[in-house]
Motif scaffolding. Structure first.
Motif, PDB file in Angstrom:
ATOM      1  N   HIS A 128     -21.066 -30.352  68.255  1.00  0.00           N
ATOM      2  CA  HIS A 128     -21.889 -30.236  69.454  1.00  0.00           C
ATOM      3  C   HIS A 128     -21.584 -31.444  70.331  1.00  0.00           C
ATOM      4  N   ARG A 168     -22.170 -33.364  64.614  1.00  0.00           N
ATOM      5  CA  ARG A 168     -21.711 -32.242  63.783  1.00  0.00           C
ATOM      6  C   ARG A 168     -22.878 -31.696  62.972  1.00  0.00           C
ATOM      7  N   PHE A 169     -22.891 -30.357  62.866  1.00  0.00           N
ATOM      8  CA  PHE A 169     -23.942 -29.652  62.134  1.00  0.00           C
ATOM      9  C   PHE A 169     -23.292 -28.647  61.197  1.00  0.00           C
ATOM     10  N   THR A 177     -24.551 -25.782  60.229  1.00  0.00           N
ATOM     11  CA  THR A 177     -24.796 -24.392  60.650  1.00  0.00           C
ATOM     12  C   THR A 177     -25.437 -24.347  62.037  1.00  0.00           C
ATOM     13  N   ASP A 207     -29.062 -25.381  61.858  1.00  0.00           N
ATOM     14  CA  ASP A 207     -29.317 -26.834  61.878  1.00  0.00           C
ATOM     15  C   ASP A 207     -29.277 -27.368  63.306  1.00  0.00           C
ATOM     16  N   LEU A 208     -28.352 -26.858  64.097  1.00  0.00           N
ATOM     17  CA  LEU A 208     -28.280 -27.273  65.505  1.00  0.00           C
ATOM     18  C   LEU A 208     -29.571 -26.897  66.224  1.00  0.00           C
ATOM     19  N   GLU A 258     -31.113 -32.659  59.578  1.00  0.00           N
ATOM     20  CA  GLU A 258     -30.116 -31.590  59.790  1.00  0.00           C
ATOM     21  C   GLU A 258     -28.857 -32.093  60.499  1.00  0.00           C
ATOM     22  N   ILE A 259     -28.924 -33.300  61.063  1.00  0.00           N
ATOM     23  CA  ILE A 259     -27.742 -33.845  61.746  1.00  0.00           C
ATOM     24  C   ILE A 259     -26.690 -34.232  60.696  1.00  0.00           C
ATOM     25  N   GLY A 260     -25.491 -33.687  60.818  1.00  0.00           N
ATOM     26  CA  GLY A 260     -24.410 -34.001  59.871  1.00  0.00           C
ATOM     27  C   GLY A 260     -23.788 -35.349  60.175  1.00  0.00           C
ATOM     28  N   TYR A 274     -32.356 -29.201  65.339  1.00  0.00           N
ATOM     29  CA  TYR A 274     -32.157 -30.480  66.052  1.00  0.00           C
ATOM     30  C   TYR A 274     -32.656 -30.367  67.496  1.00  0.00           C
ATOM     31  N   TYR A 307     -23.265 -38.146  63.894  1.00  0.00           N
ATOM     32  CA  TYR A 307     -23.802 -38.330  65.249  1.00  0.00           C
ATOM     33  C   TYR A 307     -23.178 -39.572  65.868  1.00  0.00           C
ATOM     34  N   GLN A 324     -20.536 -26.216  72.128  1.00  0.00           N
ATOM     35  CA  GLN A 324     -20.432 -26.259  70.661  1.00  0.00           C
ATOM     36  C   GLN A 324     -19.113 -25.588  70.296  1.00  0.00           C
TER      37      GLN A 324
END
Lengths: 98, 98
Positions: free
Chosen positions: A4, A59-60, A62, A65-66, A35-37, A69, A39, A94
């Motif tokens: 994202h 990055r997420f 799924t 998760d985005l 949920e943030i992978g 966020y 950042y 995205q």
């Protein structure tokens, strides 16, 4: 996994501390939103005219998760209180994470 | 090392093959421009309204390498022939590469 990306145009004449407050507010989000992978928040290096002022690359795992966020109160607060007041426009995307 | 990010807004109704031609043209640049450190081109996943259509995330060792890329005839041709005709606006930034 998806990436994202948001580029934030910062209004001309925005005081330095307002931009720094936005960057700090964004960088505080991963601790509040699991949920943030990943950042990354970066400020423009000033190499060209007309550039955006701030970039977010997150990055997420799924799309859900985005969405979590984006809807999260901590994110909403940063957008409403720190980003919108100093940003006339922004572009968002995205894309599949390589 | 710096990261150069461009988000390309694609005009509504742009034919699919014109967007794919832009992506292909961009992805052909690293073979022609050795100063490019890394180069990712992604298309929007369609998860939200109002998103940009294409993202470029490129890394360069130095600002001089970035300038060489921007001025390179191959890059100029992709921008003039493939990008500008379908893109009403775009946002660009260069940030320190983490």
């Amino acid at each position: 996994m998806l990436t994202h990306i948001v580029l934030v145009d910062v209004a001309e004449g925005t005081p330095e501390d307002r931009v720094e407050a936005l960057v700090a507010g964004l960088r505080a989000l991963p601790a509040q939103i699991p949920e943030i992978g990943s950042y990354e928040v970066g400020r423009d290096l000033g190499l060209a005219e007309g550039n955006a002022g701030v970039a977010i690359v997150a990055r997420f795992a799924t799309p859900e998760d985005l969405r979590t966020y984006i809807a999260h109160p901590a994110h909403q607060a940063v957008v409403a209180d720190l980003l919108e007041p100093i940003s006339p426009r922004r572009l968002r995307i995205q894309v599949p994470a390589d």
